[in-house]
Structure formats: C-alpha cells, structure tokens
Design an enzyme around this catalytic site. Structure first.
Site, PDB file in Angstrom:
ATOM      1  N   ASP A   1      29.789  37.984  38.861  1.00 57.84           N
ATOM      2  CA  ASP A   1      30.507  36.722  38.797  1.00 57.84           C
ATOM      3  C   ASP A   1      31.300  36.618  40.196  1.00 57.84           C
ATOM      4  O   ASP A   1      30.756  37.023  41.127  1.00 57.84           O
ATOM      5  CB  ASP A   1      31.717  36.941  37.709  1.00 57.84           C
TER       6      ASP A   1
ATOM      7  N   ARG B   1      33.830  35.975  31.995  1.00 56.56           N
ATOM      8  CA  ARG B   1      33.369  37.338  32.088  1.00 56.56           C
ATOM      9  C   ARG B   1      34.072  38.063  31.068  1.00 56.56           C
ATOM     10  O   ARG B   1      33.694  39.246  30.150  1.00 56.56           O
ATOM     11  CB  ARG B   1      33.148  37.968  33.303  1.00 56.56           C
TER      12      ARG B   1
HETATM   13  C1  UD1 Z   1      40.391  43.574  34.944  1.00 48.11           C
HETATM   14  C2  UD1 Z   1      41.136  42.244  35.273  1.00 48.11           C
HETATM   15  C3  UD1 Z   1      41.121  41.572  36.755  1.00 48.11           C
HETATM   16  C4  UD1 Z   1      41.359  42.855  37.850  1.00 48.11           C
HETATM   17  C5  UD1 Z   1      40.541  44.233  37.257  1.00 48.11           C
HETATM   18  C6  UD1 Z   1      40.872  45.420  38.155  1.00 48.11           C
HETATM   19  C7  UD1 Z   1      40.754  41.102  33.295  1.00 48.11           C
HETATM   20  C8  UD1 Z   1      40.569  39.721  32.628  1.00 48.11           C
HETATM   21  N1  UD1 Z   1      40.582  41.188  34.456  1.00 48.11           N
HETATM   22  O1  UD1 Z   1      39.021  43.243  35.321  1.00 48.11           O
HETATM   23  O2  UD1 Z   1      41.602  40.597  37.163  1.00 48.11           O
HETATM   24  O3  UD1 Z   1      40.868  42.675  39.153  1.00 48.11           O
HETATM   25  O4  UD1 Z   1      40.972  44.604  35.941  1.00 48.11           O
HETATM   26  O5  UD1 Z   1      42.544  45.653  37.960  1.00 48.11           O
HETATM   27  O6  UD1 Z   1      41.858  41.581  32.799  1.00 48.11           O
HETATM   28  N2  UD1 Z   1      33.152  48.946  36.377  1.00 48.11           N
HETATM   29  C9  UD1 Z   1      31.746  49.614  36.343  1.00 48.11           C
HETATM   30  N3  UD1 Z   1      31.443  49.827  35.004  1.00 48.11           N
HETATM   31  C10 UD1 Z   1      32.252  49.328  33.884  1.00 48.11           C
HETATM   32  C11 UD1 Z   1      33.347  48.586  34.077  1.00 48.11           C
HETATM   33  C12 UD1 Z   1      33.729  48.433  35.176  1.00 48.11           C
HETATM   34  O7  UD1 Z   1      31.220  49.997  37.136  1.00 48.11           O
HETATM   35  O8  UD1 Z   1      31.718  49.646  32.758  1.00 48.11           O
HETATM   36  C13 UD1 Z   1      33.688  48.645  37.766  1.00 48.11           C
HETATM   37  C14 UD1 Z   1      33.830  47.402  38.175  1.00 48.11           C
HETATM   38  O9  UD1 Z   1      32.595  46.975  38.609  1.00 48.11           O
HETATM   39  C15 UD1 Z   1      34.929  47.337  39.327  1.00 48.11           C
HETATM   40  C16 UD1 Z   1      35.845  48.525  38.787  1.00 48.11           C
HETATM   41  O10 UD1 Z   1      35.134  49.187  37.828  1.00 48.11           O
HETATM   42  O11 UD1 Z   1      34.541  47.803  40.571  1.00 48.11           O
HETATM   43  C17 UD1 Z   1      37.117  48.055  37.861  1.00 48.11           C
HETATM   44  O12 UD1 Z   1      36.572  47.132  36.904  1.00 48.11           O
HETATM   45  P1  UD1 Z   1      37.740  46.951  35.761  1.00 48.11           P
HETATM   46  O13 UD1 Z   1      38.825  47.951  35.838  1.00 48.11           O
HETATM   47  O14 UD1 Z   1      36.535  47.099  34.392  1.00 48.11           O
HETATM   48  O15 UD1 Z   1      38.182  45.636  35.589  1.00 48.11           O
HETATM   49  P2  UD1 Z   1      37.793  44.364  34.679  1.00 48.11           P
HETATM   50  O16 UD1 Z   1      38.367  44.960  33.231  1.00 48.11           O
HETATM   51  O17 UD1 Z   1      36.374  43.771  34.838  1.00 48.11           O
END
Ligand code: UD1
Length: 428
Positions: free
Chosen positions: A126, A102
C-alpha cells in the site's frame, strides 16, 4: 453504512497560508487504529454491538463496507457506531475492499474462528510499501488453520476448529497480534502470544473482548495469555482517544510557535513523542487527560528512531520531521518500520527542507524558512505533516490527494481553523 460526509475527496485540496500562531484547545476523538479492529471484533458475537467515541473518518466507513459484506449491518450516527451481527456470516473480504483498506486483513482470524473458513484478498502493498502478512498466517497456522493462495485470495480453512497454541512473534506486529488474538478468543484451550505488540490499541481491543466474555491477560506486556471460550456476547464499548491525532495537534502547536492544548487524550500514550518535543525546546505541560504544547521560536535538533510502542511511533515520524525541518541544527531520524515512509520527504524538500536520505535514515538540516508550494499527500500521516509544514511556511501551501488525510482525521481543516490557522478546503 451511512456516510460520514458529502465531498469529493479525490478532487479536494487543502490550502494553508503560513504564519499564524495557533492558540486554543482541541479535543480528539477515538483512535482510528483501535476502532477498526474493534469493529472486526464484533463479528465474533451475533447480536447488536455499540462503539462510542468513534471518529467520522473514511477508514471507519471503509471498514463498515467490509462488515456489510460479511452480512453485518452498520449504522453511524453522532460518533456512535451500532453494528448488528447475524448468526451466519459470509466469510469473505474481496479485493476491491481490501485494496482500499489494508487493515481488512484482520477479518481473517475472527472469520476462521466463527465459520471455519475465510477468503480474504491478499493485501499486497500500500502507500507505505510492501507489507507482508507472513506473521499473521504463521500465528493462525499454529492454531490449526491451513492457508492457500488461490488467484490472489488467501483462503483459510480450519476444518477441525482452532486449538490454542504457543506463538512466538518474530516482531511485535500490531496486525499479527490482533489477528491471532481475534482467533484465539474462540479457540479450544490456551493460546500464549510471546512478543506481542503492546500498543494502547491492542490493550483497548483486549478490554473490549474481555467485556464480551473473553479471557485475555497480559495485554500491554510481552506475553499475552488467552483462554478460549465457547461464545462471546455483544457489548457497548468506548474507544480510547487517538494518540496520533493528539500528537498531530501537539506538533501543530509547536510548529506554528503557538500554544495548543489537546483535550480528551491519554498523555501516557505519547510519552516518547512528548519527550522528543520537550528536547526540541517545546514547553510541554500535561494533566490526566490533556497536554499543552508551547512552541519555541526555532526548535532544537533532535535525533529519534521509530520503534514499536512504547518507542517513538512511526505514525508520528512525518509530523516530527516537519517540525525539525524548520529547526536549528541537524537531526538524524531513523525509520525502522516502513520502507516507503520517507516518500513524503521529496515534497517537504520542495518546500525548502534540507534533507538527505540514506536508506532508513534521514538527515535533516534545519532551515529558517520553509516556503509554501503545491505538494501531494502520499499517505495519512505524511499528508497531515505537509499541512503542518504549511502552517510554518511562507505563503500558500496547497496539499492535494487529501483523501489520505480524510482516512484518519475527522474535521482536520475545521479543527486547525478553530485554533487560528488560515486554512481552507477547496474543490480543485
Ligand atoms: C498498524 C497501524 C499503523 C502503524 C503500525 C505500526 C493499523 C490500522 N495500522 O499497522 O498505522 O504504523 O501498526 O505501529 O492499526 N510485518 C511483517 N510481517 C507481518 C506483519 C508485519 O513483516 O506478517 C512488518 C510490516 O511490514 C512492518 C512491521 O512489521 O514493517 C510492522 O507492521 P505491523 O505492526 O503489523 O503494522 P500494521 O498492523 O500493519
């Protein structure tokens, strides 16, 4: 990209025999969550880039395929990744690659910045549940990009180029911060990101980008300022140590009632997790680049809630819960980031853990005995946590679906064995 190993991960299992107290030291490699984005950052500048301290994990291999698809050429040898980025990129990430990893969505921003167009399969959910990308898109829209969802693919266009803007993130999303950052460095004018993610991996990405010629300040604070530059150049960069790998081995020491020293880590990146391990009754010692954990006979109960950095990392939640499952007293754990992050608890309960789940809260009543049995690894960290639970449990624990563990840990079985774990990897 050359392969990081020869195995059939889907068929493999990890078999642990519980009871051994782990003793000794283990050294961690570069951070998965930093290197994946740093690979993508290379797309911003044609030429030959080099990353060192790169872990030999499946996710690096998968991101290598994403880069290959854009026309870049990757070579991985001895923890060094060399990437040659061409002048002209193919601005796409197809479904078969995005489905496998992802984090591929992160190419959206840099491809838009370099080429003015990007087609990236919509990642959907995922193994951690539904994971929207609304904040990624809103941020890039603020910089002037337009998006359409065409047959499952997000097609972004920035015909006039990208222009700096002020972006207010509703939540300090790691991925959204990175996507915006990787676009803003080549945009015209200044971009301000308010409420960005402050994770160490974001700080390291900013360091790499600044070395490439970008102008970013405020990484690690709640306001980042990016002054766009006309072009960037390739650099050599050493990836920061993996705090989650370090934390996992620290819990391995704790859960096995052993004493484990983790070298080549940054203890400050694990402040909250070390605080909770100390509350659980572990001896916690630390130096500039090492930590040492002395596990108690029975851990105390500890309450914690996962939060963005510097809060307790969601990626350390399953390992900590595995520890508390064998503790004394009742712990309450709140998961604030992912709705599916408690899925592994069913497997842990098969091992004898006494757990009640209420929405995002898990109530864990410590039990003296965990009992080994066959379990399935639902994701990277939960897979590691089930192996750790197996270190404590009576008899054999057989963890299947270990390809999840391969995504984030190089040589997990060998490293645990070097600490004295009775553990092996088997073809089913
Ligand atoms: C990254 C890490 C993952 C870690 C996470 C939080 C990588 C490859 N992965 O994932 O291991 O668990 O940070 O520390 O670096 N969200 C939204 N909208 C968006 C983006 C995010 O609602 O546009 C929500 C997500 O669903 C989740 C939360 O925000 O509930 C945190 O997500 P995010 O910080 O973006 O995590 P990742 O970057 O996907």
């Amino acid at each position: 990209m050359s392969s990081t190993g020869t195995y059939n991960p889907v068929m493999d299992q990890i078999v642990v025999t519980g009871g051994a107290r782990l003793e000794g030291s283990v050294s961690v490699l570069g951070a998965k969550n930093a290197v994946l984005k740093q690979m993508v950052a290379m797309l911003l500048a044609p030429g030959v880039h080099r990353l060192t301290n790169v872990p030999g994990i499946l996710d690096v291999e998968l991101m290598g395929k994403v880069l290959d698809h854009t026309g870049a050429q990757c070579e991985f040898y001895g923890h060094t990744l060399t990437v040659e980025v061409p002048d002209d990129l193919r601005p796409e990430a197809p479904l078969e690659l995005v489905r496998q990893m992802r984090a591929s969505i992160i190419v959206l921003g840099p491809l838009l910045a370099r080429t003015g167009i990007a087609s990236v399969a919509f990642p959907g959910g995922d193994d951690l549940g539904a994971r929207p990308i609304d904040m990624h898109l809103a941020g890039l829209r603020a910089l002037g990009a337009e998006f359409e969802l065409e047959h499952g693919t997000v097609v972004g266009r920035a015909p006039e180029g990208l222009t700096g803007a002020e972006v207010d993130l509703e939540f300090p999303s790691v991925g959204a911060t990175e996507n915006i950052l990787l676009a803003a460095v080549l945009a015209t004018g200044e971009t301000v990101i308010n409420n960005p993610a402050r994770e160490p991996e974001i700080q390291d990405l900013a360091r790499q980008l600044n070395a490439m010629g970008a102008d970013i300040s405020g990484a690690g604070t709640s306001r980042m300022v990016v002054s766009g530059v006309g072009e960037l150049h390739p650099v050599d960069h050493r990836v920061i140590p993996d705090r989650l790998e370090a934390g996992t081995y620290a819990v391995a020491g704790a859960i096995s009632r052993g004493r484990v020293r983790v070298d080549n880590c940054v203890p400050d990146h694990l402040r909250m997790e070390l605080k909770k391990l100390a509350e659980a009754g572990c001896g916690v010692d630390r130096g500039d680049d090492w930590i040492e954990i002395d596990g108690p006979e029975r851990p105390n109960s500890v309450d914690f809630a996962t939060l963005p950095f510097p809060g307790f990392a969601t990626d350390m939640q399953p390992q900590m819960v595995a520890l508390l499952a064998s503790g004394e007293g009742t712990s309450v754990v709140t998961e604030n980031l992912y709705d599916a992050r408690f899925r592994y608890l069913g497997e842990l309960m098969r091992m004898g853990a006494d757990v009640t789940i209420e929405w995002q809260h898990a109530v864990i009543r410590g039990t003296e005995r965990l009992s080994g049995c066959p379990v399935l690894a639902p994701d990277i960290r939960a897979g590691a946590a089930l192996v750790l639970a197996g270190l404590r449990a009576d008899g054999y624990t057989t963890v299947s679906d270990v390809q999840h563990i391969d995504r984030g840990y190089e040589g997990f079985v060998d490293r645990l064995a070097s600490l004295g774990a009775v553990i092996e990897r088997r073809s089913a």
